[in-house]
Motif scaffolding. Structure first.
Motif, mmCIF file in Angstrom:
data_model
loop_
_atom_site.group_PDB
_atom_site.id
_atom_site.type_symbol
_atom_site.label_atom_id
_atom_site.label_comp_id
_atom_site.label_asym_id
_atom_site.label_seq_id
_atom_site.Cartn_x
_atom_site.Cartn_y
_atom_site.Cartn_z
ATOM 1 N N VAL A 1 36.473 40.596 32.937
ATOM 2 C CA VAL A 1 37.622 40.006 33.622
ATOM 3 C C VAL A 1 37.484 40.187 35.132
ATOM 4 O O VAL A 1 37.726 39.267 35.915
ATOM 5 N N LEU A 2 37.093 41.386 35.540
ATOM 6 C CA LEU A 2 36.941 41.654 36.970
ATOM 7 C C LEU A 2 35.805 40.826 37.566
ATOM 8 O O LEU A 2 35.915 40.322 38.697
ATOM 9 N N ARG A 3 34.739 40.667 36.824
ATOM 10 C CA ARG A 3 33.631 39.834 37.322
ATOM 11 C C ARG A 3 34.066 38.378 37.454
ATOM 12 O O ARG A 3 33.667 37.694 38.410
ATOM 13 N N SER A 4 34.866 37.906 36.501
ATOM 14 C CA SER A 4 35.336 36.517 36.598
ATOM 15 C C SER A 4 36.254 36.348 37.810
ATOM 16 O O SER A 4 36.269 35.286 38.442
ATOM 17 N N ALA A 5 37.009 37.396 38.142
ATOM 18 C CA ALA A 5 37.895 37.339 39.310
ATOM 19 C C ALA A 5 37.101 37.357 40.612
ATOM 20 O O ALA A 5 37.561 36.831 41.634
ATOM 21 N N ALA A 6 35.915 37.942 40.575
ATOM 22 C CA ALA A 6 35.107 38.061 41.787
ATOM 23 C C ALA A 6 34.592 36.712 42.285
ATOM 24 O O ALA A 6 34.132 36.610 43.427
ATOM 25 N N ILE A 7 34.668 35.677 41.467
ATOM 26 C CA ILE A 7 34.228 34.347 41.913
ATOM 27 C C ILE A 7 35.429 33.449 42.224
ATOM 28 O O ILE A 7 35.253 32.253 42.481
ATOM 29 N N GLN A 8 36.626 34.019 42.206
ATOM 30 C CA GLN A 8 37.836 33.261 42.518
ATOM 31 C C GLN A 8 38.355 33.722 43.878
ATOM 32 O O GLN A 8 38.682 34.894 44.056
ATOM 33 N N ALA A 9 38.441 32.819 44.796
ATOM 34 C CA ALA A 9 38.818 33.189 46.167
ATOM 35 C C ALA A 9 40.156 33.912 46.220
ATOM 36 O O ALA A 9 40.313 34.878 46.960
ATOM 37 N N HIS A 10 41.131 33.478 45.412
ATOM 38 C CA HIS A 10 42.465 34.071 45.478
ATOM 39 C C HIS A 10 42.535 35.426 44.788
ATOM 40 O O HIS A 10 43.467 36.189 45.019
ATOM 41 N N ALA A 11 41.558 35.727 43.930
ATOM 42 C CA ALA A 11 41.611 36.972 43.157
ATOM 43 C C ALA A 11 40.510 37.954 43.547
ATOM 44 O O ALA A 11 40.552 39.122 43.150
ATOM 45 N N GLN A 12 39.548 37.509 44.334
ATOM 46 C CA GLN A 12 38.395 38.355 44.623
ATOM 47 C C GLN A 12 38.791 39.675 45.281
ATOM 48 O O GLN A 12 38.279 40.745 44.941
ATOM 49 N N THR B 1 47.036 38.663 35.305
ATOM 50 C CA THR B 1 47.537 39.412 36.467
ATOM 51 C C THR B 1 46.517 39.473 37.604
ATOM 52 O O THR B 1 46.598 40.345 38.471
ATOM 53 N N LEU B 2 45.589 38.539 37.626
ATOM 54 C CA LEU B 2 44.523 38.570 38.630
ATOM 55 C C LEU B 2 45.023 38.290 40.043
ATOM 56 O O LEU B 2 44.297 38.523 41.009
ATOM 57 N N SER B 3 46.243 37.791 40.170
ATOM 58 C CA SER B 3 46.788 37.559 41.507
ATOM 59 C C SER B 3 47.821 38.612 41.888
ATOM 60 O O SER B 3 48.492 38.472 42.915
ATOM 61 N N ASP B 4 47.929 39.654 41.092
ATOM 62 C CA ASP B 4 48.942 40.694 41.299
ATOM 63 C C ASP B 4 48.260 42.059 41.333
ATOM 64 O O ASP B 4 48.046 42.688 40.299
ATOM 65 N N ARG B 5 47.915 42.503 42.535
ATOM 66 C CA ARG B 5 47.123 43.720 42.672
ATOM 67 C C ARG B 5 47.787 44.943 42.028
ATOM 68 O O ARG B 5 47.146 45.696 41.287
ATOM 69 N N ALA B 6 49.069 45.152 42.328
ATOM 70 C CA ALA B 6 49.736 46.357 41.844
ATOM 71 C C ALA B 6 49.752 46.418 40.315
ATOM 72 O O ALA B 6 49.537 47.480 39.717
#
Length: 317
Positions: free
Chosen positions: A224-235, A202-207
């Protein structure tokens, strides 16, 4: 006429009011039906027995009002739980039949009846199997959505037991954004382990992610949140959580990683400025001094000034 409606609303027996409801034309609902329903709902005590007798009424308007009264009564109407579930099952069967036949106006009437019935089942803590069946009514179609929503709201309140969890998991990653958020909130409360498992999906779904994270321990969600921080679409989805946790260490790893996209590094720098701790400021200054990209250096120095202002404001509070 108006006088008749006023008289029956004030003095009529509940059974008489139920008998009148099917006779009122659809275009006169606001003028006549609503005052009569309000009269029933305001009776003290509520007309539980009359409502129970009308639960299986052939008229969907009557059935909806009766279910609403039973639901309002809650535990006081527990003796009628079995009849309520039977009526709800019958409505689901009728829905399928009318939908197949293409009688859309009838389906809309049954939708409202089912919404009230499912809410009442939730209030009486009954009908788990029926609620689960309603939650998948007609797949993802728009015509069945009001019923599915009412059912998932009941599941979110705890109905359905363990059997509800696989369904909520499916809905949490389904096509309906509002239902995803509702299911995610339910999983955070009822099944934290499942919520944890769904985070990477759900890294592309904020809600949805915001609601799932609420039920997951920080130690489990942090990677999981740290891994998302290096993804432009999920940061952008992950950063607010990392900022709230003051994760200067995780953000520093992104900001100083020369292998990362410059935009991703800039996002991490801006987040560090929001944290504004001494460690965060040191990292920002390090990037400002060592970055090969001139724009990234400028971003870092601007962020450092903001971080210092934020730190001073925090001290002044």
């Amino acid at each position: 006429d108006d006088d008749f409606v006023e008289r029956i609303a004030k003095n009529g027996a509940p059974a008489d009011i139920f008998a009148v409801l099917p006779k009122i034309d659809e275009h006169m609902v606001d003028e006549y039906v609503e005052p009569l329903v309000a009269a029933l709902m305001s009776r003290d005590p509520l007309p539980i027995e009359a409502a129970a007798a009308a639960l299986d009424n052939a008229d969907h308007r009557v059935g909806a009002v009766a279910s609403r009264i039973i639901g309002r009564a809650g535990p006081d109407a527990k003796a009628h739980a079995k009849a309520l579930v039977a009526a709800t099952d019958a409505s689901l069967t009728a829905w399928q039949s009318e939908h197949t036949a293409g009688r859309h106006s009838v389906v809309e009437a049954i939708n409202e009846r089912l919404r009230q019935q499912l809410w009442a089942c939730n209030r009486l803590t009954t009908g788990d199997k029926t609620i689960i069946a309603a939650a998948t009514l007609d797949g993802a179609s728009s015509v069945g959505r009001p019923v599915r929503t009412a059912a998932i709201e009941a599941l979110a309140d705890g109905r359905g037991g363990k059997d509800a969890i696989p369904l909520l998991r499916t809905v949490a990653t389904g096509p309906d954004a509002a239902l995803r958020a509702l299911a995610a909130s339910a999983l955070a409360d009822r099944a934290p382990k499942v919520a944890e498992e769904l985070l990477p999906e759900t890294l592309s779904d904020r809600a949805t992610l915001d609601r799932l994270v609420r039920g997951v321990p920080d130690a489990k969600s942090q990677p999981v949140l740290r891994s998302a921080a290096i993804q432009a679409h999920a940061q952008g989805i992950a950063l607010p959580h990392l900022i709230a946790r003051g994760d200067a260490e995780g953000l520093a790893a992104v900001a100083t990683d020369t292998a990362q996209d410059l935009g991703v590094r800039a996002g991490a720098i801006e987040a560090l400025a929001r944290i504004a701790s001494a460690a965060a400021q040191d990292t920002i200054a390090q990037v400002g001094k060592s970055a090969d990209d001139e724009e990234l250096q400028k971003t870092a120095w601007r962020a450092l000034r903001r971080a210092k202002r934020n730190a001073r404001a925090e001290v002044a509070r």
